[in-house]
Design an enzyme around this catalytic site. Sequence first.
Site, PDB file in Angstrom:
ATOM      1  N   GLU A 266       9.746  25.077  54.205  1.00  0.00           N
ATOM      2  CA  GLU A 266       8.480  25.295  53.505  1.00  0.00           C
ATOM      3  C   GLU A 266       7.340  25.294  54.504  1.00  0.00           C
ATOM      4  O   GLU A 266       7.342  24.452  55.406  1.00  0.00           O
ATOM      5  CB  GLU A 266       8.272  24.202  52.451  1.00  0.00           C
ATOM      6  CG  GLU A 266       9.346  24.248  51.369  1.00  0.00           C
ATOM      7  CD  GLU A 266       9.205  23.149  50.311  1.00  0.00           C
ATOM      8  OE1 GLU A 266       8.253  22.353  50.388  1.00  0.00           O
ATOM      9  OE2 GLU A 266      10.053  23.083  49.416  1.00  0.00           O
ATOM     10  N   HIS A 285       6.105  24.789  45.829  1.00  0.00           N
ATOM     11  CA  HIS A 285       6.229  23.316  45.756  1.00  0.00           C
ATOM     12  C   HIS A 285       5.023  22.700  45.028  1.00  0.00           C
ATOM     13  O   HIS A 285       4.296  21.887  45.594  1.00  0.00           O
ATOM     14  CB  HIS A 285       6.392  22.717  47.159  1.00  0.00           C
ATOM     15  CG  HIS A 285       7.040  21.360  47.133  1.00  0.00           C
ATOM     16  ND1 HIS A 285       7.874  20.903  48.115  1.00  0.00           N
ATOM     17  CD2 HIS A 285       6.984  20.347  46.219  1.00  0.00           C
ATOM     18  CE1 HIS A 285       8.285  19.679  47.830  1.00  0.00           C
ATOM     19  NE2 HIS A 285       7.756  19.324  46.672  1.00  0.00           N
TER      20      HIS A 285
HETATM   21  P1  NAD Z   1      15.167   9.562  39.712  1.00  0.00           P
HETATM   22  O1  NAD Z   1      15.646   8.645  40.778  1.00  0.00           O
HETATM   23  O2  NAD Z   1      14.522   8.984  38.507  1.00  0.00           O
HETATM   24  O3  NAD Z   1      16.354  10.522  39.222  1.00  0.00           O
HETATM   25  C1  NAD Z   1      17.321  11.048  40.047  1.00  0.00           C
HETATM   26  C2  NAD Z   1      18.656  11.055  39.313  1.00  0.00           C
HETATM   27  O4  NAD Z   1      19.628  11.661  40.165  1.00  0.00           O
HETATM   28  C3  NAD Z   1      19.163   9.645  38.972  1.00  0.00           C
HETATM   29  O5  NAD Z   1      19.559   9.582  37.616  1.00  0.00           O
HETATM   30  C4  NAD Z   1      20.335   9.455  39.919  1.00  0.00           C
HETATM   31  O6  NAD Z   1      21.369   8.624  39.370  1.00  0.00           O
HETATM   32  C5  NAD Z   1      20.818  10.886  40.096  1.00  0.00           C
HETATM   33  N1  NAD Z   1      21.580  11.089  41.324  1.00  0.00           N
HETATM   34  C6  NAD Z   1      21.357  10.570  42.555  1.00  0.00           C
HETATM   35  N2  NAD Z   1      22.291  10.984  43.424  1.00  0.00           N
HETATM   36  C7  NAD Z   1      23.131  11.794  42.729  1.00  0.00           C
HETATM   37  C8  NAD Z   1      24.305  12.518  43.066  1.00  0.00           C
HETATM   38  N3  NAD Z   1      24.816  12.471  44.309  1.00  0.00           N
HETATM   39  N4  NAD Z   1      24.900  13.253  42.115  1.00  0.00           N
HETATM   40  C9  NAD Z   1      24.409  13.268  40.841  1.00  0.00           C
HETATM   41  N5  NAD Z   1      23.316  12.577  40.448  1.00  0.00           N
HETATM   42  C10 NAD Z   1      22.680  11.853  41.385  1.00  0.00           C
HETATM   43  O7  NAD Z   1      14.166  10.561  40.457  1.00  0.00           O
HETATM   44  P2  NAD Z   1      13.005  11.459  39.798  1.00  0.00           P
HETATM   45  O8  NAD Z   1      11.751  10.685  39.734  1.00  0.00           O
HETATM   46  O9  NAD Z   1      13.536  12.066  38.539  1.00  0.00           O
HETATM   47  O10 NAD Z   1      12.841  12.574  40.950  1.00  0.00           O
HETATM   48  C11 NAD Z   1      13.930  13.415  41.295  1.00  0.00           C
HETATM   49  C12 NAD Z   1      13.592  14.248  42.508  1.00  0.00           C
HETATM   50  O11 NAD Z   1      12.683  15.286  42.163  1.00  0.00           O
HETATM   51  C13 NAD Z   1      12.844  13.502  43.635  1.00  0.00           C
HETATM   52  O12 NAD Z   1      13.711  12.770  44.454  1.00  0.00           O
HETATM   53  C14 NAD Z   1      12.174  14.627  44.384  1.00  0.00           C
HETATM   54  O13 NAD Z   1      12.983  15.082  45.452  1.00  0.00           O
HETATM   55  C15 NAD Z   1      12.040  15.741  43.345  1.00  0.00           C
HETATM   56  N6  NAD Z   1      10.635  16.027  43.035  1.00  0.00           N
HETATM   57  C16 NAD Z   1      10.138  17.274  43.281  1.00  0.00           C
HETATM   58  C17 NAD Z   1       8.817  17.553  42.977  1.00  0.00           C
HETATM   59  C18 NAD Z   1       8.229  18.902  43.182  1.00  0.00           C
HETATM   60  O14 NAD Z   1       7.029  19.002  43.457  1.00  0.00           O
HETATM   61  N7  NAD Z   1       8.968  19.968  43.026  1.00  0.00           N
HETATM   62  C19 NAD Z   1       7.987  16.550  42.467  1.00  0.00           C
HETATM   63  C20 NAD Z   1       8.519  15.294  42.232  1.00  0.00           C
HETATM   64  C21 NAD Z   1       9.853  15.037  42.518  1.00  0.00           C
END
Ligand code: NAD
Length: 332
Positions: A266, A285
């Site tokens: 990015e 993003h």
């Molecule tokens: P979270 O921790 O609440 O949820 C993540 C889920 O993924 C959990 O339920 C966890 O058990 C599961 N998980 C972890 N490893 C795994 C695996 N190997 N296989 C299957 N499931 C797995 O996190 P969240 O607050 O929902 O955020 C998720 C992600 O979204 C963040 O880590 C970030 O990278 C991304 N995000 C992107 C943006 C964006 O601007 N596009 C913004 C915010 C977050």
Amino acid sequence: MKPKVMVSPGVRDDNPGLLEEKLSDIAEVVYGTFRDPKNIPSDIKDSEAMILALEPINDEVLDNFPKLKIIARYGVGYDTVDVNACTKRGIYVTHTPGILSHAVAELTIGLMLCLSRALIEADRYVRTEWAGPKGSRLKMGIDLYGKTLGIIGLGRIGYEVAVRARSFGMKIIYYDVERKYEAEKTLGAQYVDLETLLRESDFVSIHVPLTPQTRRLIGEKELRMMKPTAYLINTSRGAVVDEEALCRALKEGWIAGAGLDVFVKEPLPLDSPLIGMRNVVLSPHIGTYTVETRRSMALMCIENVRAALMGMVPPNLVPEQRGMVFKRGAFS
Ligand code: NAD
């Protein structure tokens, strides 16, 4: 002398004046950024706190910041931060979970609608062809109603996506390393293995963090399991998907299309094959890029920084540091 707080310029641009208003009674706010550990501006090296966008943090970077007590990530994902390196040095790492989930979920649903109703194409069509002499037809859309949404990672954001998708009349299936029994009850979501999810979903939406286990979780094998009519949505991290395999999948019709907010590199380079594809919708993003959410994120970072500078444990530690107390408080 007040302690210095280094803030990424993007955080200031999102929230003009807020950092000074909320921090200047106890700290001096300095704006700065770095990509290369060898080129860190000298005026930020004595910072005691950082509010960071996506600057990488590792041992080599930390060697330049001997006074650092806290890294407050302006976001929930902290794959750019080597938490172990911080823990070894007694530096707190915080993030901004929860408060941004609805914004990312709204964008995810927006990408799904752009794909299901070919909205980007429709806009272009009105501007260029609709009133023209040829009367060409726009590609017909599909309903979300009655379709199956497969959510990979039913955490905070995945859950909010599911809530919204339910209101569209979609069936929810999910795959996660943990069963979410409460969500199964409230959403009527069904837990399946990854292969079943990929084979059965009309839309696959990724919401896992980027970790060694999730890097390239979706590669050629997984993309070939998806229906040729299915769409992939990724608003998590680009590297969770093998982008080269995805480009082939989109070009050769293994899947119908993709909605992508995140990329391996990015900003997405202009020579990426994704740029020329009509069956993808791309956003830069912007999952959390709304006035309200960016303000909430900044306020949460500020709260964490204030706590650390006053010798207290910040409230939003990343899971790896929960329960830890470091002795590098304001008076150490
Ligand atoms: P979270 O921790 O609440 O949820 C993540 C889920 O993924 C959990 O339920 C966890 O058990 C599961 N998980 C972890 N490893 C795994 C695996 N190997 N296989 C299957 N499931 C797995 O996190 P969240 O607050 O929902 O955020 C998720 C992600 O979204 C963040 O880590 C970030 O990278 C991304 N995000 C992107 C943006 C964006 O601007 N596009 C913004 C915010 C977050």
